[in-house]
Design a protein around this motif. Structure first.
Motif, PDB file in Angstrom:
ATOM      1  N   GLY A  80       0.834  -0.867   0.172  1.00 53.04           N
ATOM      2  CA  GLY A  80      -0.572  -0.460  -0.061  1.00 53.04           C
ATOM      3  C   GLY A  80       1.105   1.291  -0.276  1.00 53.04           C
ATOM      4  O   GLY A  80       1.089   2.005  -0.866  1.00 53.04           O
ATOM      5  N   ALA A  81       1.732   0.926   0.891  1.00 54.55           N
ATOM      6  CA  ALA A  81       2.721   1.900   1.028  1.00 54.55           C
ATOM      7  C   ALA A  81       3.903   1.874   1.417  1.00 54.55           C
ATOM      8  O   ALA A  81       3.703   1.351   2.929  1.00 54.55           O
ATOM      9  CB  ALA A  81       2.176   3.313   1.405  1.00 54.55           C
ATOM     10  N   LEU A  82       4.650   1.833   0.316  1.00 56.15           N
ATOM     11  CA  LEU A  82       6.707   1.573   1.340  1.00 56.15           C
ATOM     12  C   LEU A  82       6.697   3.209   1.781  1.00 56.15           C
ATOM     13  O   LEU A  82       6.910   3.762   1.923  1.00 56.15           O
ATOM     14  CB  LEU A  82       7.379   1.454   0.498  1.00 56.15           C
ATOM     15  CG  LEU A  82       8.857   0.414   0.349  1.00 56.15           C
ATOM     16  CD1 LEU A  82       8.272  -0.530   1.726  1.00 56.15           C
ATOM     17  CD2 LEU A  82      10.030   0.558  -0.480  1.00 56.15           C
ATOM     18  N   GLY A  83       7.295   1.911   3.672  1.00 56.12           N
ATOM     19  CA  GLY A  83       7.669   3.961   4.451  1.00 56.12           C
ATOM     20  C   GLY A  83       8.618   4.451   3.704  1.00 56.12           C
ATOM     21  O   GLY A  83       8.890   6.064   3.940  1.00 56.12           O
ATOM     22  N   GLN A  84      10.198   3.611   3.942  1.00 57.70           N
ATOM     23  CA  GLN A  84      11.349   4.517   3.800  1.00 57.70           C
ATOM     24  C   GLN A  84      11.783   4.408   2.300  1.00 57.70           C
ATOM     25  O   GLN A  84      12.143   3.307   1.563  1.00 57.70           O
ATOM     26  CB  GLN A  84      12.135   4.296   4.747  1.00 57.70           C
ATOM     27  CG  GLN A  84      11.544   4.500   6.720  1.00 57.70           C
ATOM     28  CD  GLN A  84      11.526   5.842   6.312  1.00 57.70           C
ATOM     29  OE1 GLN A  84      12.613   6.580   6.224  1.00 57.70           O
ATOM     30  NE2 GLN A  84      10.699   6.571   7.071  1.00 57.70           N
ATOM     31  N   TYR A  85      12.110   5.507   1.688  1.00 53.54           N
ATOM     32  CA  TYR A  85      13.384   4.947   0.750  1.00 53.54           C
ATOM     33  C   TYR A  85      14.938   5.540   1.160  1.00 53.54           C
ATOM     34  O   TYR A  85      15.032   6.834   1.463  1.00 53.54           O
ATOM     35  CB  TYR A  85      12.478   6.148  -0.642  1.00 53.54           C
ATOM     36  CG  TYR A  85      11.046   5.306  -1.173  1.00 53.54           C
ATOM     37  CD1 TYR A  85      11.620   4.459  -2.422  1.00 53.54           C
ATOM     38  CD2 TYR A  85       9.848   5.504  -0.504  1.00 53.54           C
ATOM     39  CE1 TYR A  85       9.994   3.633  -2.310  1.00 53.54           C
ATOM     40  CE2 TYR A  85       8.440   4.149  -0.804  1.00 53.54           C
ATOM     41  CZ  TYR A  85       9.117   3.633  -1.993  1.00 53.54           C
ATOM     42  OH  TYR A  85       8.181   2.992  -2.097  1.00 53.54           O
ATOM     43  N   LEU A  86      15.623   4.914   0.208  1.00 52.43           N
ATOM     44  CA  LEU A  86      16.859   5.734   0.625  1.00 52.43           C
ATOM     45  C   LEU A  86      17.241   6.573  -0.985  1.00 52.43           C
ATOM     46  O   LEU A  86      17.383   6.013  -2.009  1.00 52.43           O
ATOM     47  CB  LEU A  86      18.393   4.452   0.864  1.00 52.43           C
ATOM     48  CG  LEU A  86      17.659   3.697   2.162  1.00 52.43           C
ATOM     49  CD1 LEU A  86      18.486   2.452   2.119  1.00 52.43           C
ATOM     50  CD2 LEU A  86      17.998   3.973   3.350  1.00 52.43           C
ATOM     51  N   LEU A  87      18.190   7.388  -0.812  1.00 52.22           N
ATOM     52  CA  LEU A  87      18.817   8.037  -1.013  1.00 52.22           C
ATOM     53  C   LEU A  87      20.938   8.741  -1.050  1.00 52.22           C
ATOM     54  O   LEU A  87      20.477   8.862  -0.321  1.00 52.22           O
ATOM     55  CB  LEU A  87      17.884   9.259  -1.752  1.00 52.22           C
ATOM     56  CG  LEU A  87      18.533  10.123  -2.999  1.00 52.22           C
ATOM     57  CD1 LEU A  87      18.563   9.552  -4.236  1.00 52.22           C
ATOM     58  CD2 LEU A  87      18.004  11.818  -2.878  1.00 52.22           C
ATOM     59  N   GLY A  88      21.116   8.496  -1.945  1.00 53.45           N
ATOM     60  CA  GLY A  88      22.618   8.614  -1.413  1.00 53.45           C
ATOM     61  C   GLY A  88      23.770   7.632  -1.117  1.00 53.45           C
ATOM     62  O   GLY A  88      23.267   6.000  -2.498  1.00 53.45           O
ATOM     63  N   SER A  89      24.532   7.953  -1.482  1.00 52.24           N
ATOM     64  CA  SER A  89      26.389   6.887  -1.058  1.00 52.24           C
ATOM     65  C   SER A  89      26.621   6.429   0.155  1.00 52.24           C
ATOM     66  O   SER A  89      26.944   7.779   0.401  1.00 52.24           O
ATOM     67  CB  SER A  89      27.486   7.090  -2.545  1.00 52.24           C
ATOM     68  OG  SER A  89      27.632   6.219  -2.218  1.00 52.24           O
ATOM     69  N   TYR A  90      26.969   5.470   0.765  1.00 49.90           N
ATOM     70  CA  TYR A  90      27.582   4.912   1.714  1.00 49.90           C
ATOM     71  C   TYR A  90      28.367   3.748   1.240  1.00 49.90           C
ATOM     72  O   TYR A  90      28.329   2.861   1.059  1.00 49.90           O
ATOM     73  CB  TYR A  90      26.314   4.581   2.602  1.00 49.90           C
ATOM     74  CG  TYR A  90      26.552   4.291   4.368  1.00 49.90           C
ATOM     75  CD1 TYR A  90      27.947   4.767   4.554  1.00 49.90           C
ATOM     76  CD2 TYR A  90      26.819   2.773   4.656  1.00 49.90           C
ATOM     77  CE1 TYR A  90      28.603   4.479   6.069  1.00 49.90           C
ATOM     78  CE2 TYR A  90      27.123   1.845   5.884  1.00 49.90           C
ATOM     79  CZ  TYR A  90      27.789   2.998   6.337  1.00 49.90           C
ATOM     80  OH  TYR A  90      28.840   2.940   8.105  1.00 49.90           O
ATOM     81  N   ASN A  91      29.616   3.879   1.834  1.00 51.39           N
ATOM     82  CA  ASN A  91      30.642   2.811   1.660  1.00 51.39           C
ATOM     83  C   ASN A  91      31.160   2.698   3.125  1.00 51.39           C
ATOM     84  O   ASN A  91      32.494   3.696   3.313  1.00 51.39           O
ATOM     85  CB  ASN A  91      31.716   3.620   0.501  1.00 51.39           C
ATOM     86  CG  ASN A  91      32.718   2.118   0.562  1.00 51.39           C
ATOM     87  OD1 ASN A  91      33.008   1.414   0.307  1.00 51.39           O
ATOM     88  ND2 ASN A  91      33.224   3.020  -0.583  1.00 51.39           N
ATOM     89  N   ASN A  92      31.230   1.799   3.868  1.00 49.32           N
ATOM     90  CA  ASN A  92      32.054   1.402   4.870  1.00 49.32           C
ATOM     91  C   ASN A  92      32.564   0.066   4.687  1.00 49.32           C
ATOM     92  O   ASN A  92      32.513  -1.080   3.283  1.00 49.32           O
ATOM     93  CB  ASN A  92      31.377   0.464   6.023  1.00 49.32           C
ATOM     94  CG  ASN A  92      31.806   0.328   7.442  1.00 49.32           C
ATOM     95  OD1 ASN A  92      33.034  -0.633   7.320  1.00 49.32           O
ATOM     96  ND2 ASN A  92      31.392   0.717   8.024  1.00 49.32           N
TER      97      ASN A  92
ATOM     98  N   SER B  65      17.716   9.691  10.385  1.00 45.48           N
ATOM     99  CA  SER B  65      18.067   8.367   9.708  1.00 45.48           C
ATOM    100  C   SER B  65      19.461   8.932   8.567  1.00 45.48           C
ATOM    101  O   SER B  65      19.120   8.630   7.937  1.00 45.48           O
ATOM    102  CB  SER B  65      16.904   8.630   9.074  1.00 45.48           C
ATOM    103  OG  SER B  65      15.531   8.147  10.077  1.00 45.48           O
ATOM    104  N   ILE B  66      20.583   9.159   8.967  1.00 45.27           N
ATOM    105  CA  ILE B  66      21.513   9.287   8.319  1.00 45.27           C
ATOM    106  C   ILE B  66      22.228   8.530   8.634  1.00 45.27           C
ATOM    107  O   ILE B  66      23.038   8.239   9.671  1.00 45.27           O
ATOM    108  CB  ILE B  66      21.536  10.834   7.443  1.00 45.27           C
ATOM    109  CG1 ILE B  66      19.998  11.727   7.626  1.00 45.27           C
ATOM    110  CG2 ILE B  66      23.079  10.614   7.123  1.00 45.27           C
ATOM    111  CD1 ILE B  66      20.770  12.986   7.263  1.00 45.27           C
ATOM    112  N   ILE B  67      23.443   8.052   7.658  1.00 41.62           N
ATOM    113  CA  ILE B  67      24.559   6.734   7.819  1.00 41.62           C
ATOM    114  C   ILE B  67      25.785   7.261   7.108  1.00 41.62           C
ATOM    115  O   ILE B  67      25.018   7.488   6.191  1.00 41.62           O
ATOM    116  CB  ILE B  67      24.841   5.395   7.983  1.00 41.62           C
ATOM    117  CG1 ILE B  67      24.274   4.414   6.931  1.00 41.62           C
ATOM    118  CG2 ILE B  67      23.699   4.663   9.284  1.00 41.62           C
ATOM    119  CD1 ILE B  67      24.643   3.608   6.846  1.00 41.62           C
ATOM    120  N   GLY B  68      26.865   7.432   7.256  1.00 39.18           N
ATOM    121  CA  GLY B  68      27.867   7.593   6.582  1.00 39.18           C
ATOM    122  C   GLY B  68      28.021   9.935   6.865  1.00 39.18           C
ATOM    123  O   GLY B  68      27.865   9.553   8.013  1.00 39.18           O
ATOM    124  N   ASP B  69      28.967   9.976   6.211  1.00 37.08           N
ATOM    125  CA  ASP B  69      30.090  11.142   6.122  1.00 37.08           C
ATOM    126  C   ASP B  69      28.942  12.734   5.946  1.00 37.08           C
ATOM    127  O   ASP B  69      28.822  12.725   4.573  1.00 37.08           O
ATOM    128  CB  ASP B  69      31.454  11.529   5.630  1.00 37.08           C
ATOM    129  CG  ASP B  69      32.120  12.532   6.068  1.00 37.08           C
ATOM    130  OD1 ASP B  69      31.302  13.723   6.496  1.00 37.08           O
ATOM    131  OD2 ASP B  69      33.656  12.604   5.791  1.00 37.08           O
TER     132      ASP B  69
END
Length: 524
Positions: A69-81, A141-145
């Motif tokens: 019905g509705a996906l709550g969260q969508y990710l945008l960006g780049s994370y490199n561990n 809700s952010i990870i990375g630099d």
């Protein structure tokens, strides 16, 4: 010429899953078992069983919100561990139109001309943020630099996003995180490879209002309710006017269905910049419509009578990112997992299979160790699987470390769907566990699962179904709402990862083992 947009892989309603009460490894026995022990008819002991861990990469996960019905969260960006797979997360979405869209709202006489001047067009991305006591916001809700930029380009999608499966219109369509889309080659963003950096201080913007001559006649300050911070990406004004505003009075805007066929959506394509950047989770289902991502078009109509300007009318049309939406996860393998470890990572990252009872050497369909334990007729009081964090790698990082993992039955080798463990059903899930436990120094330490009912059914002979258990980063869709909701979907928009110690003896007491506490009848 079409530009092929391809993302191939190798979601927690949001990142901010709250760490709930830690499940102890030394809980009391149930009342019935305690009464047996008190009658001195049973003795109580525990044993440790060796298990086998197999790391398993994930090719893709379901990444649309059609069936939910509705996906709550969508990710945008780049994370490199470097310890896990690099994630480049992009978003595909249709746009929502309104029947009220009109460039000119009224009819004028023959001596009157209306000239439309685009003031600004931009992509609006409201953040999830927490208001601090000093009146400022902290982005959630952010990870990375967050000091480093990732590249962002926006394209017009030409692949039709169908709600129903074209091969069988009686069922809903599905889109995977490695789906392929066709796009037009020209970016919609005004600056190619836009350098996107999330900033908590981006709570307002000024729109310069322009006359038909291009001169500025006024300025508007744009803020969201409660001054929530929002990202913005400038778009090509003339191109968006041609694609959108100039088509208002045509059949392309006659209905949402007609528009979805004419303008099939946008692709927000993120990629790694010069340095590893950040990965942001955006909510598309907030309480206020203005908090949802959208394309904002600001323009001014200058009314001319016999060539003389007599009026200026400010206008703003908002195209919400709505309808069929899909996440794209481009996963790139980094350094190999160190010996004695295994990694668990969300999105289309890595799972792990856990084999509990060893091989079936006599070929009768039952693991040999299971048969040996069944012969003992134990009454199972408690069964726990504990996974220990490699603290040398993870350190004190509680931001990028999953707050919860999830364990389920993987019947893939038998052609059966992934299913819940009995202990994870709603009536027993409170003790199921999987929550990250910290040391006294607040250092990530371990995840413990209680699978008492599952092990009891196996060793009592109530079931012979004992496939490998799979460990994954938890997603809100994993947890059932009813006792019949037992199938695990592959949705996952949680990109966090953790390095865990495996079953090898070199890991000592922190290796993965199955601990069983049991009672057995006293021999007179």
């Amino acid at each position: 010429m079409l530009k092929k947009f391809i993302r191939r892989g190798a979601v927690l309603g949001s990142f901010a899953l709250i760490i709930s009460g830690v499940i102890s490894c030394e809980k009391d026995f149930t009342d019935v078992n305690t009464s047996v022990i008190r009658n001195n008819e049973f003795t109580t002991n525990d044993t440790l069983l060796e298990v086998i861990i197999t790391e398993k990469p994930v090719t893709s996960v379901r990444a649309d919100g059609i069936q939910l019905g509705a996906l709550g969260q969508y990710l945008l960006g780049s994370y490199n561990n470097p310890h896990y797979e690099k994630i480049e997360a992009s978003i595909v979405s249709q746009l929502q139109i309104s029947s009220a869209f009109k460039v000119v709202d009224r009819e004028y006489g023959a001596d009157t001309t209306v000239v439309t001047q685009i003031d600004t067009v931009y992509l609006k991305l409201p953040y999830q943020a927490t208001l601090q006591t000093d009146g400022t916001y902290e982005l959630d809700s952010i990870i990375g630099d967050t000091e480093k930029a990732f590249n962002l380009n926006i394209y017009q999608n030409t692949t039709f996003l169908n709600v129903l499966d074209p091969s069988d219109p009686s069922v809903f369509n599905q889109f995977q995180s490695d789906a392929i889309y066709q796009t037009l080659p020209t970016e919609l963003n005004a600056i190619s490879n836009f350098q996107y950096i999330p900033r908590a201080g981006d709570t307002m913007m000024v729109v310069s209002r322009k006359l038909n001559t291009g001169s500025i006649y006024d300025k508007d300050t744009i803020k969201l309710t409660n001054s929530l911070p929002f990202g913005r990406v400038p778009l090509k004004a003339d191109l968006l006017k041609q694609i959108l505003l100039d088509r208002y009075q045509t059949d392309d805007f006659a209905s949402q269905e007609a528009f979805d066929d004419y303008f099939r959506g946008i692709v927000l394509e993120a990629s790694e910049g010069t340095d590893p950047g950040s990965l942001i989770s955006f909510s598309f289902n907030t309480g206020l419509i203005e908090y949802n991502p959208s394309i904002e078009v600001y323009y001014t109509n200058t009314v001319l009578v016999s060539g003389v300007a007599v009026d200026t009318i400010k206008k703003n049309d908002s195209f919400r990112l709505f309808g069929v939406r899909n996440s794209l996860y481009n996963m790139t393998t980094n350094n190999p997992t160190p010996a004695g470890n295994f990694q668990i990572q969300g999105t289309a990252g890595t799972h792990a299979d856990i084999a509990l009872f060893g091989p079936d050497t006599d070929g009768n369909g039952l693991p040999d160790q299971m048969e040996e334990l069944r012969a003992k007729n134990w009454l199972i009081n408690d069964a726990q699987l504990t996974f220990y964090v490699n603290q040398n790698i993870v350190g004190f990082d509680t931001i990028a470390t999953p707050f919860r993992l999830f364990l389920y039955k993987n019947g893939e080798s038998l052609g059966l769907p992934p299913a819940l463990i009995k202990d994870a059903l709603p009536e027993t899930s409170a003790a199921f566990g999987g929550v990250l436990e910290l040391t006294d120094e607040k250092k990530p330490d371990k995840y413990t699962f209680r699978i008492t009912d599952y092990i009891s059914d196996i060793l009592s002979g109530a079931t012979n179904y004992s496939p490998p258990l799979t460990l994954k980063v938890a997603n809100p869709t994993d947890f059932p709402t009813t006792a019949t909701d037992t199938i695990i979907d592959s949705y996952n928009w949680n990109p966090k990862g953790v390095m865990l110690l495996n079953h090898l003896l070199t890991n000592g007491d922190r290796r993965v083992q199955l601990k069983i506490s049991y009672s057995e009848k006293t021999t007179n």
